[in-house]
Design an enzyme around this catalytic site. Structure first.
Site, PDB file in Angstrom:
ATOM      1  N   GLU A 132       0.842  -1.206   0.000  1.00  0.00           N
ATOM      2  CA  GLU A 132       0.000   0.000   0.000  1.00  0.00           C
ATOM      3  C   GLU A 132       0.876   1.254   0.000  1.00  0.00           C
ATOM      4  OE1 GLU A 132      -0.185  -2.558   2.208  1.00  0.00           O
ATOM      5  OE2 GLU A 132      -2.159  -2.602   3.170  1.00  0.00           O
ATOM      6  N   GLU A 144      -2.456  -6.218  17.527  1.00  0.00           N
ATOM      7  CA  GLU A 144      -1.383  -6.799  16.707  1.00  0.00           C
ATOM      8  C   GLU A 144      -0.293  -7.386  17.622  1.00  0.00           C
ATOM      9  OE1 GLU A 144       1.453  -4.692  13.654  1.00  0.00           O
ATOM     10  OE2 GLU A 144      -0.318  -5.390  12.571  1.00  0.00           O
ATOM     11  N   GLY A 200       7.011  -1.709  14.578  1.00  0.00           N
ATOM     12  CA  GLY A 200       6.212  -0.674  13.912  1.00  0.00           C
ATOM     13  C   GLY A 200       5.241   0.007  14.855  1.00  0.00           C
TER      14      GLY A 200
END
Ligand code: F6P
Length: 534
Positions: free
Chosen positions: A212, A352, A266
């Protein structure tokens, strides 16, 4: 510790304690005037009020005992020391190093990482200042007025959220545009409004492989080339990545590439160079204050004894409600429109990290792990999902975030009144007898009864300064790691997101009219047929 992970002494003690707690009601517990003080803890500038939780001070102590039994404090200390706590990837998870003091050293593979962290932070600050002041202009010599940040997941959610949260502290030197979704609707809504000659595009991607981000970066690059020409491109590109060579190949000049290490996850990366968008918003001083706020909570995490450790207990509360009350979700409701993006950041940070069903050792779990995390700002949520929170059939613990400094404005005071009212209504409920005494139509009484005993944690920030916002982020980073360690998972990997990426790449040719891959499932074949109109 396998299937009997929560059957050990501390886990068993909590189980029997839960039976006692199940017979209590917050409506009774909150008549004790000493309860709030005994269940409210500080973490840096934050005040964390656990007094509306299911349980009592004993519960917090037993949760601390469970944390110790599951080796959580030691693993948190190991995390901050640079140990490879991201076991499946064999890496450290050293986001605390990104805001640590210059000493003592923090070693990874025998090397003190702090000098490099400081060098990169200084490079980012100098670059941001040069762009924002016009010292580093666009190719036409005109100051950059707009900066587009292209990234997704941890390369977007945290920075975008902090930039929004610190709105009142913006330097207003450039306009920031955060782009994440590959849906053209996002980037294509921005580009036509900007002038390429005064626009900088920053590509933020730890791996520089996220499709993306690469697709949006390519579209933005093409827009720049059309506007300023290929030779001028280098004045309008920057990148934040661990893949330095990939950034150079994309056309980013070396002095506009900012690296970070693979031991920065991240979703834990906003205090690294990934936070460049935050620094464009709040400047060098603001970024320093953000990191100082984070450091204050890092220090509390490592120094405070477990029964007084707000971040640890916030994480253990997720374990308490999941394991002993079978709560499957929790809702985050910041009573601050500027924190409207906090739930989205926490969704990635917590789900996550801990939305897993095997332990770090690869053994299947036989206990629940991360709850589903969702939320929206108050008071909006009151008009969307609070009905379920008050009278629904599910127990949904609530994290409420309050900002103390908004007193003095009539609407802000109304916001605070709603925050406190909702916390009280959730906890106290309203009995049938109280309704009858109030003269409510008997036919309506069953519909108006509110069971109460619906728990919440109230986290107070003194204000929405970068320092306070940084502290809040670090509080949740550590609560997430603590819960993950307690559940025995690896909170720092994310193998579950890989398969979707592979399938998307395999299906892309079929979406664009090419052959459907052999063995594609029937539903996908049918959907492709519908998509392609035959
Ligand atoms: O969601 C999967 C993920 O790998 C996240 O962990 C990460 O924050 C995001 O994709 C973006 O990855 P990158 O920064 O490498 O583009």
């Amino acid at each position: 510790m396998g299937h009997d992970r929560f059957q050990q002494p501390a886990g068993a003690a909590l189980r029997s304690h839960q039976k006692t707690v199940a017979g209590l009601h917050l409506g009774d517990l909150l008549t004790d005037v000493d309860r709030p003080a005994s269940m409210t803890l500080a973490a840096g500038p934050l005040t964390v009020d656990f007094s509306r939780m299911l349980g009592d001070p004993t519960t917090l102590h037993l949760l601390a005992d469970l944390a110790a039994e599951l080796d959580v404090p030691r693993q948190l200390a190991a995390m901050a020391s640079g140990a490879p706590v991201n076991t499946t990837e064999g890496r450290a998870a050293l986001h605390t190093a990104l805001r640590a003091s210059a000493t003592p050293p923090i070693l990874v593979a025998g090397q003190d990482v702090l000098p490099d962290v400081a060098r990169t932070a200084a490079r980012v600050s100098d670059f941001v200042e040069a762009v924002a002041t016009g010292a580093r202009p666009g190719s036409s010599g005109t100051r950059i007025t707009d900066v587009i940040f292209i990234g997704i997941g941890g390369s977007d959610l945290g920075p975008r959220m902090v930039a929004a949260a610190t709105r009142q502290h913006h330097t207003r030197q450039v306009l920031a545009h955060f782009i994440a979704n590959v849906d053209p609707a996002e980037l294509d809504a921005v580009l036509p409004r900007l002038d390429p000659s005064t626009t900088l595009v920053v590509v933020i991607s730890k791996t520089f492989t996220t499709v993306e981000t690469l697709a949006n970066a390519a579209a933005a690059r093409a827009w720049l080339v059309e506007g300023v020409g290929e030779t001028a491109l280098s004045h309008h590109l920057a990148a934040v990545t661990t893949a330095i060579d990939q950034a150079a190949a994309f056309g980013v000049p070396a002095d506009a590439v900012f690296g970070f290490h693979d031991w920065v996850g991240g979703r834990f990366s906003l205090s690294s160079a990934v936070g460049i968008g935050i620094e464009f918003a709040i400047g060098r001083t603001g970024m320093r204050a953000l990191r100082e706020g984070m450091r204050a909570v890092d220090t509390a995490l490592l120094d405070d004894p477990a029964p007084q450790n707000a971040a640890l207990l916030l994480g253990m509360l997720d374990v308490w409600y999941a394991q002993y009350f079978r709560a499957v979700s929790k809702v985050v409701v910041p009573y601050s429109q500027d924190l409207a993006l906090l739930p989205s950041h926490l969704q990635q940070l917590q789900m996550e990290s801990n939305g897993k069903s095997v332990t770090a050792d690869g053994d299947p779990v036989s206990w629940p792990t991360s709850p589903v995390v969702w939320g929206a700002p108050g008071t909006n949520g009151q008009h969307a999902f609070f009905q379920l929170l008050h009278q629904g059939t599910h127990l949904v613990p609530v994290d409420l975030i309050g900002i103390r400094s908004t007193i003095g404005n009539e609407r802000a005071e109304l916001l605070q009144a709603n925050l406190l009212a909702q916390a009280a209504a959730l906890a106290l409920g309203r009995t049938a007898s109280a309704l009858e005494t109030a003269g409510v139509d008997p036919a309506l009484v069953p519909h108006k009864v509110m069971p109460g005993n619906r728990p919440s944690t109230l986290i107070w920030l003194p204000d929405l300064s970068p320092h306070s916002v940084g502290a809040l982020i670090a509080l949740y980073e550590h609560a997430t790691a603590a819960a993950g360690f307690a559940w025995g998972v690896d909170p720092f990997d994310q193998w579950g997101v890989e398969r979707g990426k592979e399938l998307a790449s395999a299906l892309l040719p079929a979406v664009t009219g090419g052959p459907v891959p052999h063995g594609t499932d029937a539903a996908t074949v049918a959907s492709l047929a519908y998509l392609r109109g035959y």
